[in-house]
Design an enzyme around this catalytic site. Structure first.
Site, mmCIF file in Angstrom:
data_model
loop_
_atom_site.group_PDB
_atom_site.id
_atom_site.type_symbol
_atom_site.label_atom_id
_atom_site.label_comp_id
_atom_site.label_asym_id
_atom_site.label_seq_id
_atom_site.Cartn_x
_atom_site.Cartn_y
_atom_site.Cartn_z
ATOM 1 N N TYR A 145 1.338 2.982 4.164
ATOM 2 C CA TYR A 145 1.717 1.591 4.424
ATOM 3 C C TYR A 145 3.052 1.310 3.754
ATOM 4 O O TYR A 145 3.270 1.664 2.597
ATOM 5 C CB TYR A 145 0.649 0.642 3.865
ATOM 6 N N ASP A 152 8.667 5.821 -0.736
ATOM 7 C CA ASP A 152 8.190 4.454 -0.936
ATOM 8 C C ASP A 152 7.339 4.461 -2.202
ATOM 9 O O ASP A 152 6.185 4.873 -2.181
ATOM 10 C CB ASP A 152 7.380 3.991 0.278
ATOM 11 N N LYS A 196 6.179 -4.442 -6.546
ATOM 12 C CA LYS A 196 5.036 -4.529 -7.466
ATOM 13 C C LYS A 196 5.420 -4.457 -8.962
ATOM 14 O O LYS A 196 5.868 -5.448 -9.495
ATOM 15 C CB LYS A 196 3.974 -3.518 -7.050
HETATM 16 C C1 PLP Z 1 2.490 -3.188 -1.163
HETATM 17 C C2 PLP Z 1 3.283 -2.142 -0.518
HETATM 18 C C3 PLP Z 1 4.404 -2.424 0.273
HETATM 19 C C4 PLP Z 1 4.764 -3.830 0.680
HETATM 20 O O1 PLP Z 1 5.141 -4.612 -0.398
HETATM 21 P P1 PLP Z 1 5.056 -6.201 -0.239
HETATM 22 O O2 PLP Z 1 5.643 -6.713 -1.513
HETATM 23 O O3 PLP Z 1 3.613 -6.536 -0.053
HETATM 24 O O4 PLP Z 1 5.863 -6.572 0.950
HETATM 25 C C5 PLP Z 1 5.174 -1.371 0.720
HETATM 26 N N1 PLP Z 1 4.872 -0.099 0.431
HETATM 27 C C6 PLP Z 1 3.787 0.213 -0.315
HETATM 28 C C7 PLP Z 1 3.510 1.648 -0.636
HETATM 29 C C8 PLP Z 1 2.947 -0.786 -0.792
HETATM 30 O O5 PLP Z 1 1.843 -0.462 -1.478
#
Ligand code: PLP
Length: 431
Positions: free
Chosen positions: A141, A236, A264
């Site tokens: 994701y 990511d 995060k």
């Molecule tokens: C949470 C998440 C995102 C998206 O971040 P948001 O701040 O919710 O837009 C993207 N990549 C990963 C791996 C994530 O866990």
């Protein structure tokens, strides 16, 4: 008001009553709790029930809720103003902290969410390579931008379908979905489109199909393929950044990407994201170059101050990582013992301070494996845990996050609850 009453009112004014779908607790067949306050590893809902929290805002709160490092930083920064729309020194301090922590990265841009970070990184990679297609992996994701909300068809070369309504097919046609931990699926995709692939984006440790470790030969293979075909390798690290180690995945896995995305943890609970890369890529970003990307609140001084405070604390206190990793391992070992006692064949994955209990007897290395999980059993497990005052991810396919605030007492209470909840699962299976 009770949680139910608030939820009813919420549903009148907000789609599904929530501002992000997983909060609705739909996949565990219950209605959400509404949080009133939180401290350390504990949450209190509007009815006054207390929970030991393993969601921790989905990762940012590596130190726990309402940590003085974070609250002091907010208080101090708020005396000077909330947003300037002009450069401030805290942005430079933040960028420097990130760049110095991450091997192979020369510059970063701050944004406001992980979604924005991955979306912008892909634009940069496309601008840099003058190519259009991207490769992503099923079950990874990367936020909710159009080109990344893609479901895999059967086989890498079949047409993909969007995971959401409202996404043009022309956008999706630029996204190729491969199998995680399956290098051959990537080789086939590159072979099929040798001139067209701008970037490969992945979670080097996958955390959004449950925790699944990227295998070493797979990650090394991706690095090699990217070098050979002038493809930008994007990690990511929105979850893993500053989580699997202070120096993130290059340190933890020994592989260095060309670009990285954060979110995060770097905001300490405030809305932040960042993307970074080598100078030759980042110098193409506006106003230096022709790749446009902007943000009214990007580099917000409150968010920067909190991020700097949390990252600096982590840098100066490596024992935080020792503690959270040890806590997660303690839980994982405890769960394994309970599973063995009950003769339950489920899988426990623990990568540093991230944890998943997969309700399947199959090994889980990719998305297809993860889909063998019995999510109905997870729902029973979740509800019993909640009943006992333990809040875990309200979905089989999300990680449990351990913070520095989780105490030995919290862990032992959690294991006791897990034991009872797994007995319920065992009974449900026998029925
Ligand atoms: C949470 C998440 C995102 C998206 O971040 P948001 O701040 O919710 O837009 C993207 N990549 C990963 C791996 C994530 O866990």
């Amino acid at each position: 008001m009770t949680n139910e009453e608030i939820y009813e009112m919420a549903c009148q004014y907000i789609p599904g009553g929530v501002n992000s779908p997983v909060r609705a607790f739909q996949s565990v067949h219950t209605s959400p709790i509404f949080v009133k306050s939180a401290q350390g590893a504990h949450l209190i809902d509007e009815e006054g029930h207390e929970y030991i929290d393993y969601i921790c805002s989905w990762g940012p709160l590596i130190l726990g809720h309402n940590h003085p490092v974070v609250t002091d930083a907010i208080q101090k920064a708020s005396q000077y103003g909330t947003s300037f729309g002009l450069p401030s020194k805290v942005e430079v301090d933040m960028a420097r902290l990130i760049v110095e922590s991450y091997e192979g990265i020369d510059m970063v841009r701050m944004v406001n969410s992980g979604t924005e970070a991955t979306m912008s990184a892909l634009r940069a990679a496309r601008g840099y390579t003058h190519k259009n297609k991207i490769i992503k992996f099923e079950g990874n994701y990367h936020g909710h931008s159009d080109g990344l909300l893609v479901k895999a068809g059967s086989g890498a070369m079949t047409f993909q379908t969007p995971t959401s309504l409202g996404i043009p097919e022309s956008v999706i046609s630029q996204t190729i979905v491969c199998q995680y931990n399956d290098l051959q699926s990537v080789e086939e995709a590159i072979c099929h489109y040798p001139q067209d692939i701008a970037a490969i984006i992945l979670e080097p440790v996958a955390a959004n199909m449950g925790i699944v470790q990227g295998q070493s030969h797979f990650l090394k293979g991706l690095r090699r393929l990217c070098d050979e075909h002038h493809i930008v390798l994007i990690f990511d690290e929105v979850i893993t950044g500053f989580r699997v180690s202070y120096n993130s995945c290059p340190q933890y896995l020994g592989i260095v990407p060309d670009m990285v995305c954060f979110g995060k943890i770097i905001g300490g609970g405030l809305p932040v994201g960042a993307y970074g890369g080598k100078k030759e890529i980042m110098q193409l970003i506006s106003p230096l170059g022709p790749i446009y990307q902007a943000g009214t609140l990007s580099g917000n001084p409150l968010a920067m101050s909190v991020g700097i405070a949390q990252l600096t604390y982590l840098k100066e206190h490596p024992e935080v990582y020792t503690h959270i990793n040890h806590s997660a391992q303690y839980l994982a070992k405890g769960i394994q013992d309970i599973l063995a006692n009950l003769h339950l064949p489920f899988q426990v994955h623990c990568v540093e301070s991230l944890l998943t209990l997969f309700f399947t007897d199959q090994e889980v290395h990719n998305y297809k494996d993860s889909q063998t999980c019995q999510t109905e059993l997870y729902a029973i497990f979740f509800q019993e845990m909640l009943h006992q005052g333990i809040l875990i991810a309200p979905s089989q396919f999300e990680a449990w996050f351990i913070s520095d605030s989780h105490t030995q007492d919290d862990l032992d209470k959690t294991l006791k609850a897990i034991c009872q909840a797994l007995v319920k699962v065992y009974d449900a299976m026998a029925d």
